[in-house]
Design a protein around this motif. Structure first.
Motif, PDB file in Angstrom:
ATOM      1  N   GLN A   1      69.876 -47.353 105.848  1.00  0.00           N
ATOM      2  CA  GLN A   1      70.225 -48.413 105.426  1.00  0.00           C
ATOM      3  C   GLN A   1      69.074 -49.126 103.998  1.00  0.00           C
ATOM      4  N   ARG A   2      68.081 -47.846 104.069  1.00  0.00           N
ATOM      5  CA  ARG A   2      67.977 -48.647 102.807  1.00  0.00           C
ATOM      6  C   ARG A   2      67.947 -47.585 101.765  1.00  0.00           C
ATOM      7  N   PRO A   3      69.454 -47.367 101.148  1.00  0.00           N
ATOM      8  CA  PRO A   3      70.635 -46.319  99.800  1.00  0.00           C
ATOM      9  C   PRO A   3      69.170 -46.767  98.741  1.00  0.00           C
ATOM     10  N   TYR A   4      69.174 -45.947  98.024  1.00  0.00           N
ATOM     11  CA  TYR A   4      68.431 -45.581  96.488  1.00  0.00           C
ATOM     12  C   TYR A   4      69.343 -46.100  95.796  1.00  0.00           C
ATOM     13  N   ARG A   5      69.609 -46.552  94.380  1.00  0.00           N
ATOM     14  CA  ARG A   5      70.011 -46.794  93.011  1.00  0.00           C
ATOM     15  C   ARG A   5      69.445 -46.335  92.174  1.00  0.00           C
ATOM     16  N   PHE A   6      70.069 -45.141  91.936  1.00  0.00           N
ATOM     17  CA  PHE A   6      69.855 -44.159  90.289  1.00  0.00           C
ATOM     18  C   PHE A   6      70.359 -44.973  88.764  1.00  0.00           C
ATOM     19  N   GLU A   7      68.553 -45.012  88.353  1.00  0.00           N
ATOM     20  CA  GLU A   7      68.893 -45.784  86.850  1.00  0.00           C
ATOM     21  C   GLU A   7      68.175 -45.061  85.656  1.00  0.00           C
TER      22      GLU A   7
ATOM     23  N   ARG B   1      63.258 -41.948  80.768  1.00  0.00           N
ATOM     24  CA  ARG B   1      63.012 -41.748  82.195  1.00  0.00           C
ATOM     25  C   ARG B   1      64.405 -41.820  83.443  1.00  0.00           C
ATOM     26  N   PHE B   2      63.845 -41.528  84.249  1.00  0.00           N
ATOM     27  CA  PHE B   2      65.433 -41.582  85.620  1.00  0.00           C
ATOM     28  C   PHE B   2      64.469 -41.270  85.887  1.00  0.00           C
ATOM     29  N   ALA B   3      65.136 -42.346  87.118  1.00  0.00           N
ATOM     30  CA  ALA B   3      63.904 -43.095  88.257  1.00  0.00           C
ATOM     31  C   ALA B   3      65.381 -43.291  89.870  1.00  0.00           C
ATOM     32  N   PHE B   4      64.677 -43.947  90.573  1.00  0.00           N
ATOM     33  CA  PHE B   4      65.698 -44.833  91.538  1.00  0.00           C
ATOM     34  C   PHE B   4      64.761 -46.124  91.736  1.00  0.00           C
ATOM     35  N   ARG B   5      65.281 -46.836  92.717  1.00  0.00           N
ATOM     36  CA  ARG B   5      65.167 -47.840  93.084  1.00  0.00           C
ATOM     37  C   ARG B   5      65.709 -47.846  94.404  1.00  0.00           C
ATOM     38  N   ARG B   6      65.077 -48.233  95.390  1.00  0.00           N
ATOM     39  CA  ARG B   6      65.354 -48.743  96.994  1.00  0.00           C
ATOM     40  C   ARG B   6      65.720 -49.421  97.517  1.00  0.00           C
ATOM     41  N   SER B   7      66.667 -49.752  97.550  1.00  0.00           N
ATOM     42  CA  SER B   7      66.731 -51.273  98.259  1.00  0.00           C
ATOM     43  C   SER B   7      66.300 -51.255  99.725  1.00  0.00           C
ATOM     44  N   GLU B   8      66.373 -53.001  99.512  1.00  0.00           N
ATOM     45  CA  GLU B   8      65.291 -53.173 100.314  1.00  0.00           C
ATOM     46  C   GLU B   8      66.098 -53.068 102.076  1.00  0.00           C
ATOM     47  N   LYS B   9      65.779 -53.351 103.376  1.00  0.00           N
ATOM     48  CA  LYS B   9      67.189 -53.073 104.765  1.00  0.00           C
ATOM     49  C   LYS B   9      67.890 -54.437 104.360  1.00  0.00           C
TER      50      LYS B   9
ATOM     51  N   THR C   1      60.683 -53.418  93.585  1.00  0.00           N
ATOM     52  CA  THR C   1      60.511 -53.734  91.867  1.00  0.00           C
ATOM     53  C   THR C   1      59.650 -51.820  91.498  1.00  0.00           C
ATOM     54  N   LYS C   2      59.203 -50.878  92.216  1.00  0.00           N
ATOM     55  CA  LYS C   2      58.546 -49.861  92.407  1.00  0.00           C
ATOM     56  C   LYS C   2      59.506 -48.849  92.398  1.00  0.00           C
TER      57      LYS C   2
END
Lengths: 212, 324
Positions: A104-110, A179-187, A199-200
């Motif tokens: 329920q809190r998937p990551y998005r790759f950037e 830079r390779f990173a992920f942002r996690r979705s809110e619930k 934002t982190k």
């Protein structure tokens, strides 16, 4: 081949696969009591077992589940031990937990490059048509397995980002870093609009020009 | 020998034409070939299984404890060679050239690819290796293969193979779906979690083909129906065994009724629909087509031949010049 011999061999194969099919659930971490998503799941199960007349606290249920997971794991390990070398060599086995726990809190790759004048500029973001650098690469199932973080990126994520980072810095001659990173979705709340992303950044891999 | 043991021996002691298993033998390696072909088209075949110390992605190729057997024999930089050998074995297995040996070696090389890059190996890969091992022993190369052609009997006329192989295929697939159903233990897969699982999965940007966020309540209800349908269809998949038993005509009036409503075909049609939906909405790689090419195992060779005649008849009718 004689029918009895063939049936005997099939019986051995079926036995080995039946033992390999003993459930092998992931280890349950203690943070199930503090992680909000895991806590929700646990409380859901407290409610469910309540319908059959058992009313444990979340702590009791977690301890019970941890105990049984440990037992199952050790039984399974002992049971398949005689067959393990063959299963390992042939890459065969059972266990088909497909999408067992939707996140329920998937990551998005950037992926972003650092331009000296304009700062970080995203060149790839999952499902973003404006930032789709080599998007054909990320839909490959083997590549996706490497960058799909789950709880943490796979060991191959580091060499993958190094390989890709090198190519990106070649293609963006003005960039000083990638830079390779992920942002996690809110619930996610089913039926509600998307809640936005943290934002982190998490699981960051940053490479400066000249370090690759 | 006890009655149960006798029945067990008899269950796996049937014979049948090789048509169904030959069709599966042609199709399974072709799916793998498209998978490896995609890797090649992206130019990844020479980095994916190459040691990470030398610019590749494999962290095991040089690893002291987990080094793949292939790497210890041919060297840590031989992953690309393994890729090409696997491609070749897909071709020889599909064409039925040295059928048994090819299928057996394909399993072993396929397992070695896993050892080079364990994270990229998914459930479908393990399922395919399980089934390719059965295929290797099945006699699936006795029709529609180079082996059969060299033996002067391309169509495998008059040839029979053990029916046990197709039965093992069926048992494996039934177990896979059933296990996938019972392992869906998150609340979102059940009534208590409002069957929200598919909606949640379709919001995951790493998994979906397109952006499904922001769709209205109708979409939530569609996914809820999809979630309930998926989990119940999977958990009820063992009914397929009843349906197949009904096809033998030994299940009495119940079997007759199941045959009359085409229970087996309807159940499989739901599966086809399910996999096509997965294919359309999620980035699951070869999983949907790889499962669909296994479905012929639920049909006896005579049924596969009838279907082939029907299709070839229709295609001839469609290409025949109009008269008058």
């Amino acid at each position: 081949m004689k029918a009895e011999i063939r049936a005997g061999l099939i019986a051995v194969v079926l036995l080995s696969q039946a033992l390999a099919a003993i459930p092998n659930p992931p280890k349950l971490a203690d943070n199930a009591l503090t992680d909000p998503l895991a806590r929700d799941e646990l409380e859901g199960w407290v409610k469910t077992v309540g319908y059959v007349g058992w009313n444990p606290t979340p702590e009791e249920l977690l301890t019970f589940a941890q105990d049984w997971v440990e037992r199952l794991k050790s039984w399974r390990k002992a049971a398949i031990a005689p067959f393990q070398p063959v299963l390992q060599f042939t890459g065969t086995g059972q266990g088909w937990g497909l999408f067992a726990f939707p996140d329920q809190r998937p990551y998005r790759f950037e992926i972003a490059v650092l331009e000296p004048t304009s700062g970080w500029e995203a060149i790839y973001v999952d499902l973003d048509p404006e930032a789709d650098y080599r998007s054909e690469l990320f839909v490959n199932r083997r590549v996706r397995a490497i960058y799909n973080p789950g709880k943490a990126p796979a060991p191959a994520f580091q060499p993958f980002t190094k390989w890709l980072g090198k190519q990106i810095l070649d293609e963006y001659p003005d960039a000083v870093a990638v830079r390779f990173a992920f942002r996690r979705s809110e619930k996610l709340v089913p039926g509600e609009p998307p809640p936005g992303y943290d934002t982190k950044l998490k699981f960051i891999r940053r490479y400066n020009r000249g370090t690759l | 020998m006890s009655g149960l043991a006798r029945r067990f021996v008899a269950f796996f002691d049937t014979t049948e034409k090789p048509t169904t298993m030959a069709l599966i033998r042609v199709l399974m390696p072709l799916i793998l070939l498209t998978d490896l072909g995609h890797v090649w088209m992206l130019g990844l075949h020479d980095v994916m299984w190459f040691p990470s110390e030398d610019g590749g992605w494999s962290v095991t190729a040089n690893h002291v404890d987990d080094q793949p057997l292939w790497a210890s024999i041919f060297g840590p930089e031989s992953g690309t060679m393994l890729f090409w050998v696997t491609v070749l074995l897909c071709l020889t297995t599909s064409t039925g050239t040295f059928s048994r040996t090819s299928a057996l070696l394909l399993v072993l090389c396929y397992a070695q690819l896993e050892d080079f890059l364990p994270v990229s190996d998914r459930a479908i890969d393990r399922l395919y290796r399980n089934l390719l091992l059965v295929l290797a022993c099945s006699g699936a190369g006795k029709a529609w293969s180079v082996d059969a052609w060299l033996a002067g009997n391309l169509r495998g006329v008059g040839v029979t193979i053990g029916g046990w192989a197709r039965r093992l295929f069926i048992l494996q697939i039934v177990w896979m779906y059933f296990d996938a159903g019972i392992e869906k233990t998150a609340h979102s897969w059940g009534l208590m979690g409002h069957y929200d699982a598919l909606w949640i999965i379709l919001q995951d940007p790493v998994m979906t083909r397109v952006d499904f966020t922001g769709l209205g309540a109708w979409f939530l209800w569609v996914t809820r129906i999809g979630t309930a349908g998926t989990v119940w269809w999977e958990m009820l998949f063992p009914l397929m065994l009843v349906a197949l038993f009904a096809e033998t005509g030994r299940l009495g009036p119940l079997g007759e009724r199941l045959r009359r409503v085409h229970f087996r075909e309807v159940f499989l049609a739901i599966g086809v629909f399910f996999h096509l939906c997965l294919w359309a909405t999620l980035e699951l790689g070869i999983f949907p087509p790889a499962m669909l090419v296994l479905y012929p195992c639920f049909f006896a060779p005579e049924e596969v031949e009838r279907a082939a005649h029907w299709f070839s008849g229709r295609s001839k009718a469609n290409t025949a010049p109009a008269s008058g």
